[in-house]
Design a protein around this motif. Structure first.
Motif, PDB file in Angstrom:
ATOM      1  N   SER A   1     -50.707  -5.404 -34.922  1.00  0.00           N
ATOM      2  CA  SER A   1     -50.508  -4.454 -33.824  1.00  0.00           C
ATOM      3  C   SER A   1     -49.088  -3.906 -33.813  1.00  0.00           C
ATOM      4  N   GLN A   2     -48.151  -4.633 -34.440  1.00  0.00           N
ATOM      5  CA  GLN A   2     -46.749  -4.224 -34.425  1.00  0.00           C
ATOM      6  C   GLN A   2     -46.250  -3.690 -35.767  1.00  0.00           C
ATOM      7  N   SER A   3     -47.098  -3.727 -36.767  1.00  0.00           N
ATOM      8  CA  SER A   3     -46.637  -3.321 -38.098  1.00  0.00           C
ATOM      9  C   SER A   3     -47.677  -2.442 -38.773  1.00  0.00           C
ATOM     10  N   LYS A   4     -47.339  -1.153 -38.898  1.00  0.00           N
ATOM     11  CA  LYS A   4     -48.244  -0.183 -39.513  1.00  0.00           C
ATOM     12  C   LYS A   4     -47.455   0.704 -40.486  1.00  0.00           C
ATOM     13  N   PRO A   5     -46.965   0.109 -41.565  1.00  0.00           N
ATOM     14  CA  PRO A   5     -46.195   0.898 -42.535  1.00  0.00           C
ATOM     15  C   PRO A   5     -47.113   1.808 -43.355  1.00  0.00           C
ATOM     16  N   SER A   6     -46.540   2.863 -43.889  1.00  0.00           N
ATOM     17  CA  SER A   6     -47.294   3.746 -44.776  1.00  0.00           C
ATOM     18  C   SER A   6     -46.403   4.171 -45.931  1.00  0.00           C
ATOM     19  N   TRP A   7     -47.055   4.579 -47.018  1.00  0.00           N
ATOM     20  CA  TRP A   7     -46.367   5.035 -48.222  1.00  0.00           C
ATOM     21  C   TRP A   7     -46.963   6.373 -48.643  1.00  0.00           C
ATOM     22  N   THR A   8     -46.111   7.338 -48.941  1.00  0.00           N
ATOM     23  CA  THR A   8     -46.542   8.671 -49.337  1.00  0.00           C
ATOM     24  C   THR A   8     -45.982   9.002 -50.716  1.00  0.00           C
ATOM     25  N   TRP A   9     -46.845   9.483 -51.601  1.00  0.00           N
ATOM     26  CA  TRP A   9     -46.434   9.851 -52.953  1.00  0.00           C
ATOM     27  C   TRP A   9     -45.737  11.203 -52.903  1.00  0.00           C
ATOM     28  N   ASN A  10     -44.483  11.262 -53.393  1.00  0.00           N
ATOM     29  CA  ASN A  10     -43.734  12.517 -53.346  1.00  0.00           C
ATOM     30  C   ASN A  10     -43.678  13.207 -54.709  1.00  0.00           C
ATOM     31  N   GLY A  11     -44.473  12.712 -55.649  1.00  0.00           N
ATOM     32  CA  GLY A  11     -44.473  13.271 -57.003  1.00  0.00           C
ATOM     33  C   GLY A  11     -43.646  12.466 -57.973  1.00  0.00           C
ATOM     34  N   THR A  12     -42.796  11.581 -57.442  1.00  0.00           N
ATOM     35  CA  THR A  12     -41.950  10.741 -58.288  1.00  0.00           C
ATOM     36  C   THR A  12     -42.056   9.272 -57.914  1.00  0.00           C
ATOM     37  N   VAL A  13     -41.978   8.980 -56.618  1.00  0.00           N
ATOM     38  CA  VAL A  13     -42.053   7.607 -56.111  1.00  0.00           C
ATOM     39  C   VAL A  13     -42.873   7.583 -54.826  1.00  0.00           C
ATOM     40  N   TRP A  14     -43.215   6.379 -54.378  1.00  0.00           N
ATOM     41  CA  TRP A  14     -43.830   6.188 -53.068  1.00  0.00           C
ATOM     42  C   TRP A  14     -42.726   6.054 -52.014  1.00  0.00           C
ATOM     43  N   GLU A  15     -42.772   6.868 -50.979  1.00  0.00           N
ATOM     44  CA  GLU A  15     -41.782   6.805 -49.908  1.00  0.00           C
ATOM     45  C   GLU A  15     -42.360   6.077 -48.706  1.00  0.00           C
ATOM     46  N   ARG A  16     -41.560   5.173 -48.120  1.00  0.00           N
ATOM     47  CA  ARG A  16     -42.024   4.331 -47.024  1.00  0.00           C
ATOM     48  C   ARG A  16     -41.716   4.963 -45.663  1.00  0.00           C
ATOM     49  N   SER A  17     -42.646   4.751 -44.747  1.00  0.00           N
ATOM     50  CA  SER A  17     -42.438   5.104 -43.338  1.00  0.00           C
ATOM     51  C   SER A  17     -42.838   3.919 -42.478  1.00  0.00           C
ATOM     52  N   GLU A  18     -42.159   3.766 -41.356  1.00  0.00           N
ATOM     53  CA  GLU A  18     -42.541   2.789 -40.336  1.00  0.00           C
ATOM     54  C   GLU A  18     -43.323   3.559 -39.280  1.00  0.00           C
ATOM     55  N   GLY A  19     -44.657   3.464 -39.344  1.00  0.00           N
ATOM     56  CA  GLY A  19     -45.462   4.352 -38.524  1.00  0.00           C
ATOM     57  C   GLY A  19     -45.289   5.769 -39.026  1.00  0.00           C
ATOM     58  N   SER A  20     -44.805   6.642 -38.162  1.00  0.00           N
ATOM     59  CA  SER A  20     -44.573   8.033 -38.568  1.00  0.00           C
ATOM     60  C   SER A  20     -43.101   8.317 -38.837  1.00  0.00           C
ATOM     61  N   THR A  21     -42.266   7.284 -38.769  1.00  0.00           N
ATOM     62  CA  THR A  21     -40.823   7.463 -38.932  1.00  0.00           C
ATOM     63  C   THR A  21     -40.398   7.127 -40.357  1.00  0.00           C
ATOM     64  N   PRO A  22     -39.752   8.046 -41.060  1.00  0.00           N
ATOM     65  CA  PRO A  22     -39.285   7.737 -42.417  1.00  0.00           C
ATOM     66  C   PRO A  22     -38.378   6.515 -42.413  1.00  0.00           C
ATOM     67  N   ALA A  23     -38.598   5.600 -43.335  1.00  0.00           N
ATOM     68  CA  ALA A  23     -37.794   4.381 -43.426  1.00  0.00           C
ATOM     69  C   ALA A  23     -36.607   4.630 -44.351  1.00  0.00           C
ATOM     70  N   VAL A  24     -35.422   4.290 -43.875  1.00  0.00           N
ATOM     71  CA  VAL A  24     -34.207   4.468 -44.655  1.00  0.00           C
ATOM     72  C   VAL A  24     -33.396   3.179 -44.636  1.00  0.00           C
ATOM     73  N   ALA A  25     -32.524   3.053 -45.615  1.00  0.00           N
ATOM     74  CA  ALA A  25     -31.585   1.937 -45.654  1.00  0.00           C
ATOM     75  C   ALA A  25     -30.317   2.328 -44.906  1.00  0.00           C
ATOM     76  N   ALA A  26     -29.442   1.343 -44.703  1.00  0.00           N
ATOM     77  CA  ALA A  26     -28.180   1.625 -44.024  1.00  0.00           C
ATOM     78  C   ALA A  26     -27.340   2.628 -44.796  1.00  0.00           C
ATOM     79  N   SER A  27     -27.560   2.709 -46.109  1.00  0.00           N
ATOM     80  CA  SER A  27     -26.834   3.674 -46.941  1.00  0.00           C
ATOM     81  C   SER A  27     -27.299   5.098 -46.710  1.00  0.00           C
ATOM     82  N   GLY A  28     -28.420   5.260 -46.021  1.00  0.00           N
ATOM     83  CA  GLY A  28     -29.017   6.574 -45.817  1.00  0.00           C
ATOM     84  C   GLY A  28     -30.094   6.898 -46.822  1.00  0.00           C
TER      85      GLY A  28
END
Length: 353
Positions: free
Chosen positions: A233-260
């Protein structure tokens, strides 16, 4: 005219007599002519076996070509609540395992080997499933602390423990975040503590193709653009193929590292496993769960914008998890980093579109 003829006949007869005597002399006074010698053919020496093909070395946790540095795998417990984001160092991890802990939140077991970030965190406490995940690498496991019974499970495994609560060097609190979300680590200082039994690089944990084109999902999979996980109920990650890699989102929010940097993966592995409770409790009587990872089950491998069903198998706590296709062949990942999503059997799910 008659005299000339007679003289010619006498000369011819004399020549015949001389030739006969010469032949007789040769046969009686000289050795016979030697017979022609038979010369055996010259045989070429046996050719040496062809040399083994030169195989370029690769980093064991990513399959990426290079000269691996001999250091142990560094596994660290990383928090994944909204308060903990964005985390430091996740964009440089070789492998990240996402697990569901108490209160249905997710927590990461992130593993570094090929890259050395400046800082890692937030670092949180150990959980019962962690020994099954990290034992095959025989490396370092870093966390902020844990319950006595869970600490016993970790102590019984082959990993070297580095705990903030035990006063280990390289772990500290930062002032920009509040406790308990503010324990961070200096990876170089953690590696420097490796003892004599934990100096070596890990073995290969997954099987890798030499090139992305030869990866199993790329060669035989079904095209996909989105991997939508419902882990709890608290964890619904998703991955979207951008043509090169799978990009992660936390719900609908793009997931980023502290480096940006956007969190991304070359391979996303879905592992469906039982998610039972344990005798360990948390605040307010919450049960601490674990995963049953010794055995086998169903899963999905996503690489290169394609997915393929796989069967996972782990023979013991200390054995790496293996992936197989429907015909029993090893499933090969593409060279690059990998995220492993541990899906609770019966309650979690993966939707592919």
């Amino acid at each position: 005219m008659v005299h000339s003829t007679r003289r010619g006949l006498r000369r011819a007869a004399a020549a015949v007599v001389a030739t006969t005597l010469l032949v007789a002399g040769c046969s009686q006074g000289q050795d016979p002519a030697p017979e022609a010698a038979t010369v055996a053919p010259t045989l070429e020496p046996q050719k040496a076996a062809a040399p083994d093909p030169v195989v370029a070395p690769t980093w064991p946790l990513t399959g990426v070509a290079g000269e691996p540095v001999n250091r142990p795998a560094l596994a660290v417990k990383i928090e994944n609540t909204a308060t903990a984001r964005p985390q430091s160092g996740l964009d440089q991890a070789d492998v990240v395992w996402e697990t569901i802990v108490e209160f249905e939140v997710s927590r990461f077991v992130a593993v570094w080997h090929s890259q050395v970030p400046e800082e890692l965190g937030p670092v949180r406490s150990v959980r019962p499933m962690d020994p099954d995940i990290v034992s095959p690498m025989n490396g370092l496991l870093t966390f902020s602390g844990g319950q006595p019974g869970i600490l016993d499970l970790v102590a019984a495994s082959p990993v070297q423990v580095i705990s903030h609560d035990a006063g280990a060097a390289g772990l500290y609190r930062i002032s920009s975040r509040s406790a308990p979300h503010n324990v961070y680590a200096d990876p170089a200082a953690l590696w420097a503590q490796a003892d004599a039994n934990h100096q070596s690089s890990p073995g290969e944990q997954f099987a890798f193709a030499r090139t992305a084109e030869r990866a199993t999902a790329v060669a035989a999979g079904t095209p996909a653009t989105t991997l939508a996980f419902d882990l709890s109920s608290q964890s619904k990650p998703s991955w979207t193929w951008n043509g090169t890699v799978w990009e992660r989102s936390e719900g609908s929010t793009p997931a980023v590292a502290a480096s940006g940097a956007r969190l991304s993966a070359t391979n996303v592995v879905s592992i469906v496993a039982d998610h039972p409770g344990t005798p360990f409790g948390a605040q307010n009587g919450a049960v601490v769960p674990t995963y049953t990872l010794v055995g086998s089950g169903e899963g999905t491998l996503a690489t290169g914008g394609k997915t393929i069903p796989v069967r996972w198998q782990k023979d013991s706590r200390d054995a790496p998890m293996q992936l197989f296709t429907a015909d029993g062949a090893p499933a090969l990942l593409a060279p690059g980093n990998t995220w492993v999503e541990l899906v609770p059997a019966g309650t979690g799910s993966l939707a592919i579109s």
